[in-house]
Design a protein around this motif. Structure first.
Motif, PDB file in Angstrom:
ATOM      1  N   ALA A 163       0.834  -1.204   0.000  1.00  0.00           N
ATOM      2  CA  ALA A 163       0.000   0.000   0.000  1.00  0.00           C
ATOM      3  C   ALA A 163       0.868   1.253   0.000  1.00  0.00           C
ATOM      4  O   ALA A 163       0.547   2.254  -0.661  1.00  0.00           O
ATOM      5  CB  ALA A 163      -0.924  -0.003   1.216  1.00  0.00           C
ATOM      6  N   ARG A 166       2.003   1.785  -3.561  1.00  0.00           N
ATOM      7  CA  ARG A 166       0.951   2.281  -4.453  1.00  0.00           C
ATOM      8  C   ARG A 166       0.660   3.754  -4.222  1.00  0.00           C
ATOM      9  O   ARG A 166       0.502   4.528  -5.168  1.00  0.00           O
ATOM     10  CB  ARG A 166      -0.330   1.457  -4.274  1.00  0.00           C
ATOM     11  N   HIS A 167       0.581   4.158  -2.942  1.00  0.00           N
ATOM     12  CA  HIS A 167       0.201   5.539  -2.646  1.00  0.00           C
ATOM     13  C   HIS A 167       1.404   6.483  -2.654  1.00  0.00           C
ATOM     14  O   HIS A 167       1.253   7.665  -2.942  1.00  0.00           O
ATOM     15  CB  HIS A 167      -0.512   5.602  -1.295  1.00  0.00           C
ATOM     16  N   GLY A 168       2.581   5.969  -2.342  1.00  0.00           N
ATOM     17  CA  GLY A 168       3.758   6.825  -2.314  1.00  0.00           C
ATOM     18  C   GLY A 168       4.439   6.968  -3.657  1.00  0.00           C
ATOM     19  O   GLY A 168       4.944   8.042  -4.001  1.00  0.00           O
ATOM     20  N   GLY A 170       2.894   5.498  -6.646  1.00  0.00           N
ATOM     21  CA  GLY A 170       1.919   5.382  -7.721  1.00  0.00           C
ATOM     22  C   GLY A 170       2.138   4.167  -8.609  1.00  0.00           C
ATOM     23  O   GLY A 170       1.839   4.222  -9.803  1.00  0.00           O
ATOM     24  N   ARG A 343       5.087  12.532  -8.897  1.00  0.00           N
ATOM     25  CA  ARG A 343       4.748  12.787  -7.499  1.00  0.00           C
ATOM     26  C   ARG A 343       5.941  13.324  -6.726  1.00  0.00           C
ATOM     27  O   ARG A 343       5.783  14.176  -5.847  1.00  0.00           O
ATOM     28  CB  ARG A 343       4.235  11.498  -6.860  1.00  0.00           C
TER      29      ARG A 343
END
Length: 427
Positions: A163, A166-168, A170, A343
Protein backbone atom coordinates in the motif's frame (compact mmCIF):
# COMPACT_ATOMS: atom_id res chain seq x y z
CA UNK A 1 -8.69 -29.65 -64.08
CA UNK A 2 -6.74 -31.66 -61.54
CA UNK A 3 -4.40 -29.80 -59.21
CA UNK A 4 -2.35 -32.90 -58.34
CA UNK A 5 0.86 -31.56 -60.00
CA UNK A 6 0.57 -28.40 -57.96
CA UNK A 7 0.16 -30.43 -54.77
CA UNK A 8 3.22 -32.51 -55.66
CA UNK A 9 5.27 -29.35 -56.23
CA UNK A 10 4.21 -27.97 -52.85
CA UNK A 11 5.14 -31.22 -51.11
CA UNK A 12 8.51 -31.28 -52.79
CA UNK A 13 9.44 -27.86 -51.47
CA UNK A 14 11.42 -27.56 -48.26
CA UNK A 15 9.19 -26.84 -45.28
CA UNK A 16 9.45 -23.34 -43.84
CA UNK A 17 11.76 -23.22 -40.84
CA UNK A 18 9.94 -23.13 -37.54
CA UNK A 19 10.31 -20.06 -35.41
CA UNK A 20 12.94 -20.56 -32.74
CA UNK A 21 11.48 -20.91 -29.25
CA UNK A 22 12.60 -18.56 -26.54
CA UNK A 23 14.80 -20.23 -23.94
CA UNK A 24 14.43 -19.82 -20.20
CA UNK A 25 16.84 -19.84 -17.26
CA UNK A 26 15.20 -20.34 -13.84
CA UNK A 27 17.44 -19.19 -10.99
CA UNK A 28 17.12 -20.53 -7.45
CA UNK A 29 19.10 -18.44 -4.93
CA UNK A 30 19.95 -20.42 -1.79
CA UNK A 31 21.49 -19.66 1.58
CA UNK A 32 21.97 -22.55 4.00
CA UNK A 33 19.29 -24.62 2.29
CA UNK A 34 20.88 -28.05 2.53
CA UNK A 35 17.59 -29.64 3.58
CA UNK A 36 15.20 -27.97 1.12
CA UNK A 37 17.35 -27.84 -2.04
CA UNK A 38 17.14 -31.48 -3.30
CA UNK A 39 13.36 -31.66 -3.15
CA UNK A 40 13.01 -28.26 -4.80
CA UNK A 41 15.28 -28.99 -7.76
CA UNK A 42 13.97 -32.50 -8.44
CA UNK A 43 10.35 -31.37 -8.24
CA UNK A 44 11.00 -28.41 -10.53
CA UNK A 45 13.02 -30.48 -13.03
CA UNK A 46 10.26 -33.09 -13.23
CA UNK A 47 7.70 -30.36 -13.84
CA UNK A 48 9.82 -28.72 -16.55
CA UNK A 49 10.18 -31.97 -18.51
CA UNK A 50 6.80 -31.15 -20.06
CA UNK A 51 7.51 -27.41 -20.37
CA UNK A 52 6.99 -26.09 -23.93
CA UNK A 53 10.18 -23.97 -23.94
CA UNK A 54 13.87 -24.93 -23.70
CA UNK A 55 14.94 -24.48 -20.10
CA UNK A 56 17.64 -24.88 -17.51
CA UNK A 57 17.85 -24.47 -13.73
CA UNK A 58 20.65 -22.43 -12.17
CA UNK A 59 21.36 -22.86 -8.45
CA UNK A 60 23.20 -19.90 -6.94
CA UNK A 61 24.74 -20.49 -3.53
CA UNK A 62 25.32 -17.05 -2.04
CA UNK A 63 27.38 -17.51 1.11
CA UNK A 64 26.11 -20.76 2.64
CA UNK A 65 28.01 -22.21 5.58
CA UNK A 66 26.40 -25.67 5.66
CA UNK A 67 26.42 -28.41 3.02
CA UNK A 68 24.36 -26.47 0.46
CA UNK A 69 27.18 -26.19 -2.09
CA UNK A 70 27.90 -29.92 -1.88
CA UNK A 71 24.23 -30.70 -2.50
CA UNK A 72 24.07 -28.19 -5.38
CA UNK A 73 27.06 -29.72 -7.20
CA UNK A 74 25.64 -33.21 -6.72
CA UNK A 75 22.34 -32.15 -8.27
CA UNK A 76 24.17 -30.51 -11.20
CA UNK A 77 26.04 -33.77 -11.82
CA UNK A 78 22.84 -35.81 -11.55
CA UNK A 79 20.53 -33.70 -13.73
CA UNK A 80 21.67 -32.55 -17.17
CA UNK A 81 19.74 -29.26 -17.25
CA UNK A 82 20.81 -28.16 -13.76
CA UNK A 83 23.80 -25.86 -13.25
CA UNK A 84 25.36 -24.60 -10.01
CA UNK A 85 27.47 -21.58 -9.19
CA UNK A 86 28.80 -20.12 -5.96
CA UNK A 87 29.16 -16.53 -4.74
CA UNK A 88 31.27 -15.35 -1.84
CA UNK A 89 28.71 -12.75 -0.72
CA UNK A 90 25.23 -13.05 0.72
CA UNK A 91 22.01 -11.55 -0.58
CA UNK A 92 19.26 -12.66 -2.92
CA UNK A 93 19.76 -9.57 -5.05
CA UNK A 94 23.46 -10.32 -5.52
CA UNK A 95 22.65 -13.89 -6.54
CA UNK A 96 20.05 -12.84 -9.10
CA UNK A 97 22.24 -10.08 -10.53
CA UNK A 98 25.16 -12.45 -11.07
CA UNK A 99 23.04 -15.19 -12.64
CA UNK A 100 20.95 -12.92 -14.86
CA UNK A 101 23.94 -10.95 -16.12
CA UNK A 102 25.74 -14.10 -17.26
CA UNK A 103 22.75 -16.06 -18.56
CA UNK A 104 22.63 -16.98 -22.24
CA UNK A 105 18.86 -17.52 -22.18
CA UNK A 106 16.26 -15.21 -23.73
CA UNK A 107 14.19 -15.16 -20.53
CA UNK A 108 15.47 -15.15 -16.97
CA UNK A 109 13.29 -16.04 -14.00
CA UNK A 110 13.61 -16.98 -10.38
CA UNK A 111 11.66 -18.67 -7.64
CA UNK A 112 12.25 -19.36 -3.97
CA UNK A 113 13.70 -22.68 -2.89
CA UNK A 114 10.70 -23.49 -0.69
CA UNK A 115 8.41 -23.64 -3.78
CA UNK A 116 5.76 -21.67 -1.90
CA UNK A 117 4.28 -20.61 -5.25
CA UNK A 118 2.34 -23.26 -7.15
CA UNK A 119 4.25 -24.27 -10.29
CA UNK A 120 1.14 -24.13 -12.48
CA UNK A 121 1.64 -20.34 -12.57
CA UNK A 122 5.09 -20.70 -14.19
CA UNK A 123 3.91 -20.99 -17.79
CA UNK A 124 1.51 -17.97 -17.61
CA UNK A 125 4.39 -16.03 -16.04
CA UNK A 126 6.91 -16.90 -18.76
CA UNK A 127 4.42 -16.80 -21.66
CA UNK A 128 3.67 -13.09 -21.25
CA UNK A 129 7.40 -12.35 -21.54
CA UNK A 130 8.15 -14.90 -24.28
CA UNK A 131 5.41 -13.39 -26.46
CA UNK A 132 7.14 -9.98 -26.05
CA UNK A 133 3.85 -8.54 -24.82
CA UNK A 134 5.49 -7.57 -21.52
CA UNK A 135 9.06 -6.88 -20.46
CA UNK A 136 8.65 -8.24 -16.91
CA UNK A 137 6.19 -10.60 -15.27
CA UNK A 138 5.60 -11.03 -11.54
CA UNK A 139 3.54 -13.34 -9.39
CA UNK A 140 1.14 -11.61 -7.03
CA UNK A 141 -0.44 -12.82 -3.81
CA UNK A 142 -2.62 -9.73 -3.42
CA UNK A 143 -4.49 -9.46 -6.74
CA UNK A 144 -8.02 -10.84 -7.21
CA UNK A 145 -7.87 -14.56 -7.92
CA UNK A 146 -4.77 -15.23 -5.82
CA UNK A 147 -5.06 -17.76 -3.00
CA UNK A 148 -2.66 -17.64 -0.07
CA UNK A 149 -2.08 -19.32 3.24
CA UNK A 150 0.22 -17.40 5.56
CA UNK A 151 0.47 -15.96 9.04
CA UNK A 152 -1.39 -12.80 10.05
CA UNK A 153 1.89 -11.03 10.76
CA UNK A 154 3.26 -11.50 7.26
CA UNK A 155 -0.12 -10.67 5.75
CA UNK A 156 -0.31 -7.32 7.55
CA UNK A 157 3.31 -6.39 6.79
CA UNK A 158 2.96 -7.33 3.11
CA UNK A 159 -0.26 -5.43 2.55
CA UNK A 160 1.02 -2.37 4.39
CA UNK A 161 4.28 -2.33 2.43
CA UNK A 162 2.56 -2.65 -0.96
CA UNK A 163 0.00 0.00 0.00
CA UNK A 164 2.92 2.33 0.72
CA UNK A 165 4.30 1.64 -2.77
CA UNK A 166 0.95 2.28 -4.45
CA UNK A 167 0.20 5.54 -2.65
CA UNK A 168 3.76 6.83 -2.31
CA UNK A 169 5.13 5.92 -5.74
CA UNK A 170 1.92 5.38 -7.72
CA UNK A 171 2.93 1.89 -8.88
CA UNK A 172 0.54 -0.34 -10.79
CA UNK A 173 1.76 -3.73 -9.57
CA UNK A 174 0.19 -5.09 -6.39
CA UNK A 175 2.91 -7.35 -4.91
CA UNK A 176 6.55 -6.31 -5.08
CA UNK A 177 8.20 -9.09 -3.10
CA UNK A 178 6.63 -12.33 -4.22
CA UNK A 179 9.56 -14.65 -5.01
CA UNK A 180 8.27 -15.51 -8.47
CA UNK A 181 9.37 -13.29 -11.35
CA UNK A 182 10.50 -13.42 -14.99
CA UNK A 183 11.97 -10.88 -17.42
CA UNK A 184 13.39 -10.56 -20.88
CA UNK A 185 17.15 -10.78 -20.58
CA UNK A 186 17.89 -7.96 -23.02
CA UNK A 187 15.61 -5.62 -21.05
CA UNK A 188 16.54 -6.52 -17.50
CA UNK A 189 20.31 -6.19 -17.95
CA UNK A 190 20.32 -2.39 -18.37
CA UNK A 191 18.11 -2.13 -15.28
CA UNK A 192 20.50 -4.26 -13.23
CA UNK A 193 23.17 -1.61 -13.68
CA UNK A 194 20.95 0.84 -11.78
CA UNK A 195 19.78 -1.50 -9.03
CA UNK A 196 21.96 -0.96 -5.97
CA UNK A 197 20.46 -3.34 -3.41
CA UNK A 198 21.91 -6.84 -3.01
CA UNK A 199 19.37 -8.16 -0.54
CA UNK A 200 15.57 -8.43 -0.24
CA UNK A 201 14.85 -4.92 -1.56
CA UNK A 202 16.26 -5.97 -4.94
CA UNK A 203 12.80 -6.98 -6.23
CA UNK A 204 11.14 -3.71 -5.30
CA UNK A 205 13.93 -1.55 -6.70
CA UNK A 206 13.91 -3.48 -9.99
CA UNK A 207 10.15 -3.04 -10.40
CA UNK A 208 10.23 0.65 -9.48
CA UNK A 209 12.91 1.29 -12.09
CA UNK A 210 11.01 -0.76 -14.67
CA UNK A 211 7.81 1.26 -14.26
CA UNK A 212 9.71 4.54 -14.06
CA UNK A 213 11.28 3.77 -17.45
CA UNK A 214 7.95 2.89 -19.07
CA UNK A 215 8.27 -0.90 -19.16
CA UNK A 216 5.23 -3.13 -19.05
CA UNK A 217 4.91 -5.33 -15.96
CA UNK A 218 2.47 -8.24 -16.20
CA UNK A 219 0.95 -9.75 -13.05
CA UNK A 220 -0.07 -13.38 -12.56
CA UNK A 221 -2.26 -14.23 -9.53
CA UNK A 222 -0.70 -17.23 -7.79
CA UNK A 223 -1.49 -19.84 -5.17
CA UNK A 224 1.01 -19.37 -2.34
CA UNK A 225 1.58 -21.29 0.90
CA UNK A 226 3.98 -19.97 3.52
CA UNK A 227 6.91 -22.18 4.51
CA UNK A 228 7.77 -21.42 8.14
CA UNK A 229 11.38 -22.59 7.60
CA UNK A 230 12.32 -19.24 6.05
CA UNK A 231 15.47 -17.11 6.14
CA UNK A 232 13.45 -13.88 5.96
CA UNK A 233 13.61 -11.64 9.04
CA UNK A 234 10.40 -9.66 8.66
CA UNK A 235 11.14 -6.65 10.89
CA UNK A 236 14.72 -6.19 9.73
CA UNK A 237 13.68 -6.60 6.10
CA UNK A 238 10.91 -4.00 6.54
CA UNK A 239 13.36 -1.46 7.93
CA UNK A 240 15.81 -2.07 5.09
CA UNK A 241 12.97 -1.72 2.58
CA UNK A 242 11.99 1.69 3.99
CA UNK A 243 15.58 2.86 3.64
CA UNK A 244 15.63 1.58 0.09
CA UNK A 245 12.41 3.40 -0.79
CA UNK A 246 13.87 6.68 0.45
CA UNK A 247 17.00 6.09 -1.65
CA UNK A 248 15.02 5.29 -4.80
CA UNK A 249 12.75 8.32 -4.31
CA UNK A 250 15.82 10.55 -4.06
CA UNK A 251 17.33 8.95 -7.17
CA UNK A 252 14.13 9.52 -9.14
CA UNK A 253 13.86 13.13 -7.99
CA UNK A 254 17.43 13.77 -9.13
CA UNK A 255 16.79 12.22 -12.55
CA UNK A 256 19.26 9.38 -11.99
CA UNK A 257 16.83 6.50 -12.53
CA UNK A 258 16.59 6.77 -16.30
CA UNK A 259 17.79 3.73 -18.26
CA UNK A 260 18.17 3.32 -22.02
CA UNK A 261 16.09 0.21 -22.65
CA UNK A 262 15.49 -1.35 -26.07
CA UNK A 263 11.73 -1.08 -26.43
CA UNK A 264 10.23 -0.37 -29.88
CA UNK A 265 7.46 2.16 -30.19
CA UNK A 266 3.98 0.76 -31.00
CA UNK A 267 3.09 0.69 -34.69
CA UNK A 268 -0.31 0.13 -36.36
CA UNK A 269 -1.09 -3.45 -37.35
CA UNK A 270 -3.26 -2.58 -40.33
CA UNK A 271 -1.12 -1.67 -43.37
CA UNK A 272 -3.47 1.13 -44.44
CA UNK A 273 -4.04 2.68 -41.01
CA UNK A 274 -4.07 6.49 -40.80
CA UNK A 275 -2.36 7.48 -37.56
CA UNK A 276 -2.34 10.95 -36.01
CA UNK A 277 1.05 12.56 -35.55
CA UNK A 278 2.10 12.53 -31.87
CA UNK A 279 3.00 16.24 -31.77
CA UNK A 280 -0.46 17.33 -32.93
CA UNK A 281 -2.23 15.01 -30.51
CA UNK A 282 -0.13 16.05 -27.54
CA UNK A 283 -0.51 19.77 -28.28
CA UNK A 284 -4.30 19.39 -28.47
CA UNK A 285 -4.31 17.56 -25.13
CA UNK A 286 -2.05 20.22 -23.64
CA UNK A 287 -4.31 23.03 -24.86
CA UNK A 288 -7.45 21.38 -23.45
CA UNK A 289 -5.95 20.67 -20.03
CA UNK A 290 -4.38 24.14 -19.81
CA UNK A 291 -7.64 25.88 -20.75
CA UNK A 292 -9.60 23.99 -18.09
CA UNK A 293 -6.91 24.77 -15.49
CA UNK A 294 -6.97 28.48 -16.29
CA UNK A 295 -10.76 28.66 -16.10
CA UNK A 296 -10.77 26.82 -12.78
CA UNK A 297 -8.09 29.11 -11.39
CA UNK A 298 -9.99 32.26 -12.38
CA UNK A 299 -13.21 30.96 -10.82
CA UNK A 300 -11.55 30.01 -7.53
CA UNK A 301 -9.51 33.22 -7.34
CA UNK A 302 -12.48 35.49 -7.88
CA UNK A 303 -14.49 33.56 -5.26
CA UNK A 304 -11.81 33.69 -2.54
CA UNK A 305 -10.48 37.17 -3.23
CA UNK A 306 -13.42 38.77 -1.41
CA UNK A 307 -12.24 37.38 1.94
CA UNK A 308 -8.49 36.74 1.53
CA UNK A 309 -5.42 38.74 0.63
CA UNK A 310 -3.95 38.42 -2.90
CA UNK A 311 -1.10 36.11 -1.76
CA UNK A 312 -3.39 33.83 0.28
CA UNK A 313 -5.99 33.73 -2.48
CA UNK A 314 -3.36 32.84 -5.03
CA UNK A 315 -2.10 30.01 -2.77
CA UNK A 316 -5.59 28.51 -2.47
CA UNK A 317 -6.33 28.83 -6.18
CA UNK A 318 -3.00 27.36 -7.30
CA UNK A 319 -3.27 24.48 -4.80
CA UNK A 320 -6.79 23.54 -5.89
CA UNK A 321 -5.85 23.80 -9.57
CA UNK A 322 -2.88 21.49 -9.01
CA UNK A 323 -5.05 18.91 -7.24
CA UNK A 324 -7.71 18.87 -9.95
CA UNK A 325 -5.28 18.86 -12.89
CA UNK A 326 -3.33 16.05 -11.19
CA UNK A 327 -6.45 13.90 -11.40
CA UNK A 328 -6.46 14.15 -15.20
CA UNK A 329 -5.25 10.82 -16.67
CA UNK A 330 -1.55 11.01 -17.47
CA UNK A 331 -2.16 9.64 -20.95
CA UNK A 332 -4.00 12.90 -21.77
CA UNK A 333 -1.04 15.09 -20.87
CA UNK A 334 2.27 15.68 -22.61
CA UNK A 335 4.60 14.61 -19.82
CA UNK A 336 6.80 11.59 -20.39
CA UNK A 337 7.64 11.16 -16.72
CA UNK A 338 6.13 8.22 -14.90
CA UNK A 339 3.81 8.67 -11.96
CA UNK A 340 6.55 8.13 -9.38
CA UNK A 341 8.66 10.93 -10.83
CA UNK A 342 5.62 13.20 -11.15
CA UNK A 343 4.75 12.79 -7.50
CA UNK A 344 8.30 13.30 -6.32
CA UNK A 345 8.79 16.49 -8.34
CA UNK A 346 5.33 18.01 -7.90
CA UNK A 347 6.22 19.82 -4.68
CA UNK A 348 9.14 21.64 -6.31
CA UNK A 349 7.08 22.58 -9.35
CA UNK A 350 4.22 23.83 -7.15
CA UNK A 351 6.60 26.04 -5.17
CA UNK A 352 8.04 27.55 -8.35
CA UNK A 353 4.63 28.25 -9.88
CA UNK A 354 3.31 29.76 -6.67
CA UNK A 355 6.33 32.03 -6.25
CA UNK A 356 6.14 33.40 -9.80
CA UNK A 357 2.35 33.87 -9.84
CA UNK A 358 2.40 35.55 -6.42
CA UNK A 359 5.06 37.97 -7.62
CA UNK A 360 2.85 38.73 -10.64
CA UNK A 361 -0.31 39.36 -8.60
CA UNK A 362 1.47 41.54 -6.04
CA UNK A 363 2.86 43.69 -8.85
CA UNK A 364 -0.67 44.70 -9.89
CA UNK A 365 -1.85 47.98 -8.28
CA UNK A 366 -4.69 47.59 -5.81
CA UNK A 367 -6.91 49.93 -7.81
CA UNK A 368 -6.65 47.79 -10.97
CA UNK A 369 -9.34 45.37 -9.79
CA UNK A 370 -9.78 41.60 -9.48
CA UNK A 371 -9.82 40.93 -13.22
CA UNK A 372 -6.40 42.55 -13.62
CA UNK A 373 -5.00 40.34 -10.86
CA UNK A 374 -6.33 37.19 -12.53
CA UNK A 375 -4.95 38.34 -15.89
CA UNK A 376 -1.51 38.95 -14.40
CA UNK A 377 -1.41 35.47 -12.88
CA UNK A 378 -2.53 33.77 -16.10
CA UNK A 379 -0.01 35.82 -18.08
CA UNK A 380 2.73 34.44 -15.82
CA UNK A 381 1.38 30.88 -15.77
CA UNK A 382 0.81 30.31 -19.50
CA UNK A 383 4.47 30.81 -20.57
CA UNK A 384 5.54 28.34 -17.87
CA UNK A 385 3.13 25.72 -19.14
CA UNK A 386 4.08 26.34 -22.78
CA UNK A 387 7.80 26.07 -22.06
CA UNK A 388 7.15 22.79 -20.24
CA UNK A 389 5.31 21.40 -23.27
CA UNK A 390 8.07 22.50 -25.67
CA UNK A 391 10.77 20.90 -23.52
CA UNK A 392 8.78 17.68 -23.19
CA UNK A 393 8.06 17.56 -26.92
CA UNK A 394 11.74 18.08 -27.76
CA UNK A 395 12.74 15.23 -25.42
CA UNK A 396 10.06 13.02 -26.96
CA UNK A 397 11.26 13.65 -30.54
CA UNK A 398 14.89 13.12 -29.64
CA UNK A 399 14.12 9.89 -27.80
CA UNK A 400 11.91 8.66 -30.65
CA UNK A 401 14.60 9.40 -33.27
CA UNK A 402 17.24 7.60 -31.19
CA UNK A 403 15.03 4.56 -30.78
CA UNK A 404 14.21 4.39 -34.49
CA UNK A 405 17.88 4.51 -35.39
CA UNK A 406 18.78 1.86 -32.80
CA UNK A 407 15.94 -0.39 -33.96
CA UNK A 408 17.04 -0.05 -37.61
CA UNK A 409 20.59 -1.13 -36.73
CA UNK A 410 19.23 -4.00 -34.67
CA UNK A 411 17.02 -5.25 -37.52
CA UNK A 412 19.96 -5.18 -39.94
CA UNK A 413 22.07 -7.19 -37.50
CA UNK A 414 19.29 -9.74 -37.00
CA UNK A 415 18.95 -10.20 -40.77
CA UNK A 416 22.69 -10.87 -41.09
CA UNK A 417 22.56 -13.41 -38.29
CA UNK A 418 19.44 -15.07 -39.73
CA UNK A 419 21.17 -15.58 -43.08
CA UNK A 420 23.94 -17.51 -41.34
CA UNK A 421 21.92 -19.56 -38.89
CA UNK A 422 18.51 -21.00 -39.58
CA UNK A 423 17.86 -22.04 -35.99
CA UNK A 424 18.87 -20.72 -32.63
CA UNK A 425 20.73 -23.17 -30.44
CA UNK A 426 19.05 -24.09 -27.13
CA UNK A 427 20.38 -22.95 -23.79
Amino acid sequence: MSNAPARRRLQAQDPAPAAALASGDIVIPVLDEERALPGCVRTLAAYLDAFPLPWRITIVDNGSTDGTWRVATALAAELEQVHARRLGIRGRGAALRAAWQDSSADIVAYMDVDLSTDLDALFPLVASVASRHSELAVGTRLAPGARTRRSLRREVVSRGYNALLRHGFGVRFSDAQCGFKAARTDVVRPLLGKVEDDSWFFDTELLLLAEHNGLRVHEVPVDWIEDTDSRVRVVRTAIDDLKGLARVAWSISRGRARVEVARPEPTPTHPDAVVARPREATFLSFAMVNAVSCALYALVYLSLREIWSPAATNLGAVALTFLVSGAVPRRWTVTRLRRAAVRVRSAARFSMVYALTTAAVLAVPAAAGRAAEVGAVLAAYDPLALSRWIAGSRRTRQRSWTRRRRNAHRRMACRRIARRHRFRSPV
